[in-house]
Write an enzyme that holds these catalytic residues in place. Structure first.
Site, PDB file in Angstrom:
ATOM      1  CG  ASP A   1      -2.045   0.998   1.128  1.00 26.53           C
ATOM      2  OD1 ASP A   1      -2.407   1.370  -0.009  1.00 26.53           O
ATOM      3  OD2 ASP A   1      -2.570   1.416   2.175  1.00 26.53           O
TER       4      ASP A   1
ATOM      5  CG  HIS B   1      -0.759   1.964  -9.193  1.00 24.88           C
ATOM      6  ND1 HIS B   1      -0.879   1.664  -7.864  1.00 24.88           N
ATOM      7  CD2 HIS B   1      -1.866   2.692  -9.512  1.00 24.88           C
ATOM      8  CE1 HIS B   1      -2.011   2.178  -7.391  1.00 24.88           C
ATOM      9  NE2 HIS B   1      -2.622   2.809  -8.372  1.00 24.88           N
TER      10      HIS B   1
ATOM     11  CG  LEU C   1       9.565 -16.821  -3.640  1.00 26.96           C
ATOM     12  CD1 LEU C   1       9.751 -16.688  -2.125  1.00 26.96           C
ATOM     13  CD2 LEU C   1       9.748 -15.435  -4.251  1.00 26.96           C
TER      14      LEU C   1
END
Ligand code: IPE
Ligand code: IPE
Ligand code: MG
Length: 247
Positions: free
Chosen positions: A19, A36, A130
């Site tokens: 955020d 973004h 991962l």
């Protein structure tokens, strides 16, 4: 009381509410979409850092069920960023051994994005360092309701175990460390079921500024916590004495 550094354990699964992109851009007099875009860079850096630190699963919140309520130009900017990232990032992810999973309602996505998600998942399916779960058009309530509906359709009993197995993150263990950047201290409908025993860490840093040092601060804070899972400190000490490997 936390563990001494020599025993410090890296969280197996880290979940992040990324955020603060909009505020990062607004402070620079840039359009929110520029924030973004910078957020994608930050994610790339974070993925690499997690691989380097031996984190096994990283789950990030990229677009919530509620984010559709944002201005149309911001929503379409986010969708375009996703299309661009899908086209560009796979070779790097494969080099780093990252296996991608997209989590969320695919029905509401464009054909182009839905096809891109499938292609990226297939292209990274055999990578094994991962697991990166990207929650896109995701909400914790959506996940729980969907799992319950699935069990009802199959005529299966609803138990904690059956619900858990029907949920979107059934392929990974629950998150150990839940990070939210951007200064807000709320869950915003992220991983409501799976975070029952996650350690929460709130950072004032905006997501585009969340770097390796910030990740290390969060991991260090996690390592100082005592995870009791309902037991007492004395019981934990006793368990550790009896079975040092499991502690
Ligand atoms: C998080 O950053 C990214 C998404 C929700 C897609 P925000 O866009 O919420 O940034 P702020 O909170 O407005 O600064
Ligand atoms: C949560 O952030 C969603 C993502 C990071 C994708 P928001 O910025 O949408 O959350 P609220 O609206 O502040 O609760
Ligand atoms: Mg926000």
């Amino acid at each position: 009381m936390g563990k001494p550094a020599s025993e410090a354990v890296v969280p197996r699964h880290v979940a992040i509410v990324m955020d603060g992109n909009g505020r990062w851009a607004t402070r620079r007099f840039l359009p929110r979409v520029a924030g973004h875009k910078q957020g994608v860079e930050s994610l790339r850096r974070c993925v690499r850092a997690c691989v380097d630190r031996g984190v096994q699963v990283l789950t990030v919140f990229a677009f919530s069920s509620e984010n559709w309520n944002r201005p149309v130009e911001e929503v379409s900017g986010l969708m375009d960023l996703m299309v661009g990232a899908l086209a560009r990032e796979v070779p790097r992810l494969t080099r780093d051994g990252v296996k991608l999973h997209f989590v969320g309602e695919r029905g509401g996505l464009s054909e182009k994005i839905a096809a891109g998600l499938l292609k990226a998942e297939a292209a990274t399916a055999t990578n094994n360092r991962l697991v990166l779960n990207v929650c896109f058009n995701y909400g914790g309530r959506w996940d729980i309701a969907r799992a319950a509906a699935l069990l009802a359709t199959r005529g299966e009993a609803i138990t904690e175990a059956s619900l858990d197995a029907a949920m979107a993150l059934s392929h990974v263990p629950d998150p150990d460390l839940f990070i939210r950047t951007g200064g807000e201290q709320r869950l915003s409908n992220f991983l409501l079921w799976q975070s029952a025993y996650a350690e929460l860490f709130f950072s004032d840093k905006l997501w585009p500024e969340f770097d390796e040092a910030a990740l290390d601060d969060a991991i260090a804070a996690y390592q100082r916590r005592e995870r009791r899972f309902g037991q007492t400190s004395a019981q934990l000490a006793d368990n550790a004495r009896r079975d040092p490997q499991a502690a």
